[in-house]
Design an enzyme around this catalytic site. Structure first.
Site, PDB file in Angstrom:
ATOM      1  CG  ASP A 187      -1.999  -1.113   1.120  1.00 24.30           C
ATOM      2  OD1 ASP A 187      -1.915  -1.946   0.206  1.00 24.30           O
ATOM      3  OD2 ASP A 187      -2.883  -1.152   1.994  1.00 24.30           O
TER       4      ASP A 187
ATOM      5  CG  ASP B  30      -6.555   0.049   0.995  1.00 24.17           C
ATOM      6  OD1 ASP B  30      -6.464  -1.176   1.151  1.00 24.17           O
ATOM      7  OD2 ASP B  30      -6.928   0.825   1.894  1.00 24.17           O
TER       8      ASP B  30
ATOM      9  CG  HIS C 143     -11.247   1.051  -0.605  1.00 24.68           C
ATOM     10  ND1 HIS C 143     -11.329  -0.259  -0.194  1.00 24.68           N
ATOM     11  CD2 HIS C 143     -10.389   1.671   0.258  1.00 24.68           C
ATOM     12  CE1 HIS C 143     -10.551  -0.430   0.867  1.00 24.68           C
ATOM     13  NE2 HIS C 143      -9.961   0.716   1.161  1.00 24.68           N
TER      14      HIS C 143
ATOM     15  CG  HIS D  40     -13.009   0.268   4.866  1.00 28.70           C
ATOM     16  ND1 HIS D  40     -12.331  -0.035   6.018  1.00 28.70           N
ATOM     17  CD2 HIS D  40     -12.073   0.673   3.968  1.00 28.70           C
ATOM     18  CE1 HIS D  40     -11.029   0.172   5.832  1.00 28.70           C
ATOM     19  NE2 HIS D  40     -10.856   0.610   4.594  1.00 28.70           N
TER      20      HIS D  40
ATOM     21  CG  HIS E 208      -8.701   5.185   2.539  1.00 28.60           C
ATOM     22  ND1 HIS E 208      -9.726   5.043   3.459  1.00 28.60           N
ATOM     23  CD2 HIS E 208      -8.169   3.943   2.380  1.00 28.60           C
ATOM     24  CE1 HIS E 208      -9.801   3.778   3.846  1.00 28.60           C
ATOM     25  NE2 HIS E 208      -8.878   3.088   3.200  1.00 28.60           N
TER      26      HIS E 208
ATOM     27  CE  LYS F 268      -4.197  -4.136   1.090  1.00 27.71           C
ATOM     28  NZ  LYS F 268      -4.867  -3.089   1.867  1.00 27.71           N
TER      29      LYS F 268
ATOM     30  CB  CYS G 246      -2.155  -2.488   5.192  1.00 32.09           C
ATOM     31  SG  CYS G 246      -3.858  -1.852   5.152  1.00 32.09           S
TER      32      CYS G 246
END
Length: 196
Positions: free
Chosen positions: A12, A54, A56, A62, A76, A101, A143
């Protein structure tokens, strides 16, 4: 297998988690630069280099307008935005595998992600016959911790390179290191990672 195969997991390292990003961690930009220098100097030591991001789309609860910074967070790592891409410092990294992810749920560990072919990280590492992993990235307390614990639970010899990660807070970083040590993850400085 006499000589193990080693992977570098770069977790990340994205602008969203660095100064100027949506969910910044102090020291994030410096760590990104340090990881880039380390990877360039030691690329020949790794059979596989993996990045996680990340990514999203709609991760449900979340994201929150009133985040508690434990289970809920400001938006984010939004898929398709510049902040969700790899940090510019990693432009020369040339990862062998890129894992994303958290599209539709919270995801802290890189082992919750998949590559463009839909392969989970654990399956990728097995396919590559990886036995050892070094974990670096952002954030140590979240993470990086989760990824290293999952790597260890997959039976991989796991190290976190302590100077190539940064926690959300010093207190959370100390707690994460305690958790990692207790699980059997090795904590080493990058300067001590390889002794010729």
């Amino acid at each position: 297998m006499d000589q193990g195969r080693r992977a570098l997991l770069v977790v990340d390292v994205q602008p969203t988690f660095c100064e100027g990003g949506a969910l910044p961690v102090a020291g994030g930009n410096d760590v990104a630069e340090a990881i880039a220098r380390y990877a360039a100097a030691h690329r020949d030591r790794y059979d596989v280099v993996v990045t996680t991001q990340d990514w999203h789309v709609d991760p449900g609860a979340h994201f929150s307008d009133a985040p508690d910074f434990v289970d809920t967070w400001p938006p984010h790592g939004v898929a398709g935005t510049a902040e969700a891409e790899l940090h510019p410092a990693l432009s020369e990294l040339g990862p062998d595998v890129s894992v994303r992810k958290g599209e539709y749920a919270a995801a802290y560990s890189g082992f919750e992600g998949v590559d463009a072919r839909g392969r989970a990280l654990a399956a990728i590492l097995r396919e590559e016959q990886v036995t050892d992993v070094d974990v670096v990235g952002i954030a140590e307390s979240h993470c990086v911790r989760a990824t290293a614990l999952d790597a260890h639970s997959e039976g991989l010899r796991t190290r976190v390179l302590t100077d190539l990660t940064v926690p959300v807070t010093p207190e959370l970083g100390a707690a994460a290191r305690d958790d990692l040590r207790a699980a059997g993850v090795e904590l080493v400085a990058s300067t001590a990672a390889f002794v010729d």
